[in-house]
Enzyme design. Structure first.
Site, PDB file in Angstrom:
ATOM      1  CD  GLU A  55      18.738  47.766  13.590  1.00 45.83           C
ATOM      2  OE1 GLU A  55      18.602  47.647  14.993  1.00 45.83           O
ATOM      3  OE2 GLU A  55      18.913  48.264  13.113  1.00 45.83           O
ATOM      4  CG  ASP A  73      24.692  46.929  22.667  1.00 42.54           C
ATOM      5  OD1 ASP A  73      23.419  47.013  23.821  1.00 42.54           O
ATOM      6  OD2 ASP A  73      23.588  46.938  22.007  1.00 42.54           O
ATOM      7  CB  THR A  78      18.387  45.429  22.046  1.00 45.70           C
ATOM      8  OG1 THR A  78      19.362  46.350  22.054  1.00 45.70           O
ATOM      9  CG2 THR A  78      18.133  46.108  20.473  1.00 45.70           C
TER      10      THR A  78
END
Length: 271
Positions: A55, A73, A78
Protein backbone atom coordinates in the site's frame (compact mmCIF):
# COMPACT_ATOMS: atom_id res chain seq x y z
CA UNK A 1 -14.22 -12.96 18.49
CA UNK A 2 -12.40 -15.75 16.63
CA UNK A 3 -14.43 -18.69 15.44
CA UNK A 4 -13.49 -22.18 16.60
CA UNK A 5 -11.37 -24.16 14.17
CA UNK A 6 -13.04 -27.20 12.66
CA UNK A 7 -11.56 -30.62 13.45
CA UNK A 8 -8.32 -31.22 11.57
CA UNK A 9 -8.79 -33.47 8.57
CA UNK A 10 -5.95 -35.17 6.69
CA UNK A 11 -6.63 -36.63 3.29
CA UNK A 12 -10.38 -36.38 3.89
CA UNK A 13 -10.29 -38.60 7.02
CA UNK A 14 -10.11 -37.70 10.69
CA UNK A 15 -6.57 -37.02 11.89
CA UNK A 16 -6.84 -39.56 14.72
CA UNK A 17 -7.22 -43.16 13.56
CA UNK A 18 -9.02 -45.92 15.37
CA UNK A 19 -5.63 -47.52 16.10
CA UNK A 20 -4.25 -44.44 17.82
CA UNK A 21 -4.07 -44.47 21.62
CA UNK A 22 -6.89 -42.69 23.40
CA UNK A 23 -6.18 -38.98 23.68
CA UNK A 24 -3.28 -39.10 21.20
CA UNK A 25 -2.80 -36.08 18.94
CA UNK A 26 -1.30 -36.41 15.47
CA UNK A 27 2.09 -34.65 15.11
CA UNK A 28 0.75 -32.37 12.39
CA UNK A 29 -2.11 -31.35 14.67
CA UNK A 30 0.36 -30.44 17.42
CA UNK A 31 2.39 -28.33 14.98
CA UNK A 32 -0.68 -26.52 13.73
CA UNK A 33 -2.00 -25.89 17.22
CA UNK A 34 1.33 -24.48 18.42
CA UNK A 35 1.83 -22.00 15.57
CA UNK A 36 0.32 -18.57 16.30
CA UNK A 37 -2.18 -16.99 13.97
CA UNK A 38 -2.78 -13.33 13.27
CA UNK A 39 -4.56 -12.95 16.60
CA UNK A 40 -1.06 -13.01 18.08
CA UNK A 41 0.09 -9.34 18.38
CA UNK A 42 3.47 -9.97 16.77
CA UNK A 43 1.95 -11.93 13.88
CA UNK A 44 -0.64 -9.19 13.39
CA UNK A 45 2.18 -6.65 13.18
CA UNK A 46 3.85 -8.78 10.51
CA UNK A 47 0.60 -8.73 8.53
CA UNK A 48 0.43 -4.94 8.85
CA UNK A 49 3.99 -4.63 7.58
CA UNK A 50 3.27 -6.91 4.63
CA UNK A 51 0.21 -4.91 3.62
CA UNK A 52 2.08 -1.63 4.08
CA UNK A 53 4.77 -2.78 1.66
CA UNK A 54 2.09 -2.98 -1.04
CA UNK A 55 0.00 0.00 0.00
CA UNK A 56 2.77 2.45 0.90
CA UNK A 57 6.11 0.93 -0.21
CA UNK A 58 7.25 0.76 3.41
CA UNK A 59 7.25 -1.62 6.36
CA UNK A 60 6.71 1.17 8.90
CA UNK A 61 2.92 1.14 8.85
CA UNK A 62 2.56 3.42 11.87
CA UNK A 63 4.08 6.28 9.88
CA UNK A 64 0.97 6.44 7.73
CA UNK A 65 -1.67 7.75 10.12
CA UNK A 66 -0.96 11.14 8.48
CA UNK A 67 -0.97 9.82 4.91
CA UNK A 68 -3.54 11.58 2.65
CA UNK A 69 -3.56 11.83 -1.14
CA UNK A 70 -6.15 12.99 -3.73
CA UNK A 71 -5.47 10.16 -6.17
CA UNK A 72 -6.98 10.33 -9.64
CA UNK A 73 -8.06 6.67 -9.53
CA UNK A 74 -11.78 7.06 -9.05
CA UNK A 75 -11.63 6.71 -5.27
CA UNK A 76 -11.41 10.40 -4.39
CA UNK A 77 -9.16 10.85 -1.37
CA UNK A 78 -7.14 7.95 0.04
CA UNK A 79 -5.66 8.24 3.52
CA UNK A 80 -4.51 6.59 6.71
CA UNK A 81 -2.90 3.31 7.62
CA UNK A 82 -5.17 1.16 5.45
CA UNK A 83 -6.11 3.49 2.61
CA UNK A 84 -9.54 4.68 3.74
CA UNK A 85 -11.24 6.40 0.80
CA UNK A 86 -13.77 9.19 0.43
CA UNK A 87 -15.65 7.35 -2.31
CA UNK A 88 -16.30 4.09 -0.45
CA UNK A 89 -17.37 5.87 2.72
CA UNK A 90 -14.96 4.28 5.17
CA UNK A 91 -13.13 7.62 5.38
CA UNK A 92 -16.41 9.29 6.29
CA UNK A 93 -17.08 6.64 8.93
CA UNK A 94 -13.58 7.15 10.32
CA UNK A 95 -14.04 10.90 10.71
CA UNK A 96 -17.49 10.41 12.23
CA UNK A 97 -16.07 7.97 14.79
CA UNK A 98 -13.20 10.33 15.57
CA UNK A 99 -15.58 13.25 16.00
CA UNK A 100 -17.66 11.31 18.50
CA UNK A 101 -14.50 10.65 20.50
CA UNK A 102 -13.07 14.14 20.03
CA UNK A 103 -15.71 16.78 19.21
CA UNK A 104 -14.33 19.91 17.61
CA UNK A 105 -11.38 18.12 16.03
CA UNK A 106 -9.73 19.59 12.89
CA UNK A 107 -11.61 17.22 10.56
CA UNK A 108 -15.11 17.73 11.95
CA UNK A 109 -15.76 20.72 9.68
CA UNK A 110 -15.28 18.49 6.61
CA UNK A 111 -18.00 15.99 7.48
CA UNK A 112 -20.60 17.60 5.17
CA UNK A 113 -18.17 17.48 2.24
CA UNK A 114 -17.26 13.85 2.99
CA UNK A 115 -20.93 12.92 3.08
CA UNK A 116 -21.45 14.54 -0.32
CA UNK A 117 -18.34 12.82 -1.71
CA UNK A 118 -19.44 9.32 -0.70
CA UNK A 119 -20.06 7.24 -3.81
CA UNK A 120 -18.09 9.58 -6.10
CA UNK A 121 -14.53 10.68 -6.77
CA UNK A 122 -15.34 14.32 -5.96
CA UNK A 123 -12.84 16.47 -4.06
CA UNK A 124 -15.35 19.30 -3.68
CA UNK A 125 -15.15 20.99 -0.31
CA UNK A 126 -11.99 19.10 0.62
CA UNK A 127 -8.70 20.04 -1.09
CA UNK A 128 -5.63 21.44 0.65
CA UNK A 129 -7.46 22.57 3.82
CA UNK A 130 -8.73 19.02 4.29
CA UNK A 131 -5.27 17.55 3.73
CA UNK A 132 -3.76 19.93 6.30
CA UNK A 133 -6.50 19.11 8.80
CA UNK A 134 -5.92 15.38 8.29
CA UNK A 135 -2.20 15.72 9.00
CA UNK A 136 -2.93 17.81 12.08
CA UNK A 137 -5.45 15.26 13.35
CA UNK A 138 -2.95 12.45 12.81
CA UNK A 139 -0.87 13.81 15.68
CA UNK A 140 -3.81 13.07 18.01
CA UNK A 141 -3.69 9.59 19.54
CA UNK A 142 -7.51 9.53 19.43
CA UNK A 143 -7.40 9.75 15.62
CA UNK A 144 -4.72 7.09 15.46
CA UNK A 145 -6.84 4.81 17.63
CA UNK A 146 -9.92 5.53 15.50
CA UNK A 147 -7.96 4.37 12.43
CA UNK A 148 -6.86 1.16 14.10
CA UNK A 149 -10.33 0.44 15.47
CA UNK A 150 -12.04 0.88 12.10
CA UNK A 151 -9.33 -1.11 10.32
CA UNK A 152 -9.95 -4.00 12.69
CA UNK A 153 -13.73 -3.86 12.67
CA UNK A 154 -14.16 -3.42 8.91
CA UNK A 155 -11.21 -5.35 7.50
CA UNK A 156 -8.92 -7.27 9.82
CA UNK A 157 -11.45 -8.98 12.10
CA UNK A 158 -13.82 -10.18 9.33
CA UNK A 159 -10.87 -11.51 7.28
CA UNK A 160 -9.32 -13.25 10.27
CA UNK A 161 -12.58 -14.81 11.44
CA UNK A 162 -13.45 -16.11 7.97
CA UNK A 163 -9.96 -17.52 7.51
CA UNK A 164 -10.16 -19.32 10.87
CA UNK A 165 -13.57 -20.70 9.93
CA UNK A 166 -12.07 -21.97 6.66
CA UNK A 167 -9.30 -23.71 8.60
CA UNK A 168 -6.49 -21.50 7.30
CA UNK A 169 -3.26 -20.82 9.11
CA UNK A 170 -1.41 -17.49 9.37
CA UNK A 171 -0.56 -17.27 5.66
CA UNK A 172 -4.16 -17.81 4.64
CA UNK A 173 -5.33 -15.34 7.25
CA UNK A 174 -2.98 -12.74 5.76
CA UNK A 175 -4.06 -13.62 2.20
CA UNK A 176 -7.68 -12.95 3.16
CA UNK A 177 -6.79 -9.72 4.95
CA UNK A 178 -4.80 -8.31 2.05
CA UNK A 179 -7.65 -9.17 -0.32
CA UNK A 180 -10.31 -7.51 1.82
CA UNK A 181 -8.15 -4.38 2.15
CA UNK A 182 -7.85 -3.99 -1.62
CA UNK A 183 -11.24 -5.26 -2.81
CA UNK A 184 -13.53 -4.48 0.10
CA UNK A 185 -15.68 -6.78 2.25
CA UNK A 186 -18.69 -6.94 -0.08
CA UNK A 187 -20.27 -9.97 -1.67
CA UNK A 188 -20.22 -8.97 -5.36
CA UNK A 189 -17.89 -10.78 -7.75
CA UNK A 190 -15.16 -8.14 -7.53
CA UNK A 191 -15.13 -7.95 -3.72
CA UNK A 192 -13.69 -10.31 -1.12
CA UNK A 193 -16.86 -12.37 -0.89
CA UNK A 194 -16.98 -12.91 -4.64
CA UNK A 195 -13.31 -13.87 -4.80
CA UNK A 196 -13.80 -16.42 -2.04
CA UNK A 197 -16.88 -17.80 -3.80
CA UNK A 198 -14.86 -18.27 -6.99
CA UNK A 199 -12.14 -20.07 -5.04
CA UNK A 200 -14.66 -22.37 -3.37
CA UNK A 201 -15.92 -23.38 -6.81
CA UNK A 202 -12.42 -24.64 -7.63
CA UNK A 203 -11.14 -26.11 -4.37
CA UNK A 204 -12.21 -27.00 -0.84
CA UNK A 205 -10.69 -25.22 2.17
CA UNK A 206 -9.19 -27.29 5.01
CA UNK A 207 -12.39 -26.91 7.05
CA UNK A 208 -14.12 -28.96 4.36
CA UNK A 209 -11.37 -31.55 4.09
CA UNK A 210 -9.50 -29.80 1.29
CA UNK A 211 -5.81 -29.20 0.74
CA UNK A 212 -4.67 -25.83 2.10
CA UNK A 213 -2.15 -25.19 -0.69
CA UNK A 214 -4.62 -26.03 -3.45
CA UNK A 215 -7.30 -23.84 -1.92
CA UNK A 216 -5.03 -20.82 -1.43
CA UNK A 217 -3.77 -21.17 -5.00
CA UNK A 218 -7.39 -21.14 -6.18
CA UNK A 219 -8.08 -18.04 -4.06
CA UNK A 220 -5.03 -16.19 -5.41
CA UNK A 221 -5.93 -17.15 -8.98
CA UNK A 222 -9.44 -15.77 -8.48
CA UNK A 223 -8.08 -12.60 -6.94
CA UNK A 224 -5.69 -11.99 -9.84
CA UNK A 225 -8.57 -12.14 -12.29
CA UNK A 226 -10.35 -9.41 -10.35
CA UNK A 227 -7.20 -7.29 -10.05
CA UNK A 228 -6.63 -7.35 -13.81
CA UNK A 229 -10.05 -5.81 -14.41
CA UNK A 230 -8.87 -2.48 -13.00
CA UNK A 231 -5.93 -0.49 -14.32
CA UNK A 232 -4.91 0.71 -10.85
CA UNK A 233 -4.53 -2.91 -9.70
CA UNK A 234 -3.29 -4.51 -12.91
CA UNK A 235 0.19 -5.05 -11.45
CA UNK A 236 -0.35 -8.30 -9.57
CA UNK A 237 3.08 -8.52 -7.95
CA UNK A 238 1.59 -8.27 -4.44
CA UNK A 239 0.25 -11.74 -5.24
CA UNK A 240 2.89 -13.11 -7.64
CA UNK A 241 6.13 -12.13 -5.89
CA UNK A 242 4.82 -11.85 -2.34
CA UNK A 243 2.00 -14.13 -1.24
CA UNK A 244 2.68 -16.81 -3.84
CA UNK A 245 6.33 -16.92 -2.73
CA UNK A 246 5.33 -17.83 0.82
CA UNK A 247 2.83 -20.37 -0.47
CA UNK A 248 5.31 -22.00 -2.84
CA UNK A 249 7.76 -22.31 0.05
CA UNK A 250 5.10 -24.01 2.17
CA UNK A 251 5.32 -21.30 4.82
CA UNK A 252 1.73 -21.65 5.98
CA UNK A 253 2.59 -20.30 9.42
CA UNK A 254 4.17 -17.15 7.92
CA UNK A 255 7.31 -17.64 9.95
CA UNK A 256 10.20 -15.18 9.48
CA UNK A 257 12.55 -14.67 7.83
CA UNK A 258 10.24 -13.50 5.07
CA UNK A 259 11.57 -12.17 1.77
CA UNK A 260 9.35 -10.83 -1.01
CA UNK A 261 8.96 -8.19 -3.70
CA UNK A 262 6.11 -5.78 -4.46
CA UNK A 263 6.09 -3.56 -7.55
CA UNK A 264 9.76 -4.41 -8.08
CA UNK A 265 10.91 -3.37 -4.58
CA UNK A 266 12.46 -5.96 -2.25
CA UNK A 267 11.51 -6.37 1.41
CA UNK A 268 12.53 -8.56 4.30
CA UNK A 269 11.22 -9.33 7.79
CA UNK A 270 13.67 -11.19 10.00
CA UNK A 271 11.60 -11.49 13.15
Amino acid sequence: MALALPALVLGGTPAASAAAPAGAVAPSARVRASAPGLDDPHMKDIAMRLVCSAENSSLEWRRFFAYIEPYDDGRGYTGGIIGFTSRTGDMLELVENYTRARPGNPLAAFLPALRRAKGSDSHAGLGKPFEEAWREAARDTAFQQAQEDLRDRMYFDPAFQQAKADGLRALGQFVYYDAIVMHGPGGDEDSFGGIRKSALAKARPPSRGGDERAYLNAFLDARKKVMKKEEAHSDTSRVDTAQRVFLDNGNFDLRPPLKWKVYGDSYRIDE
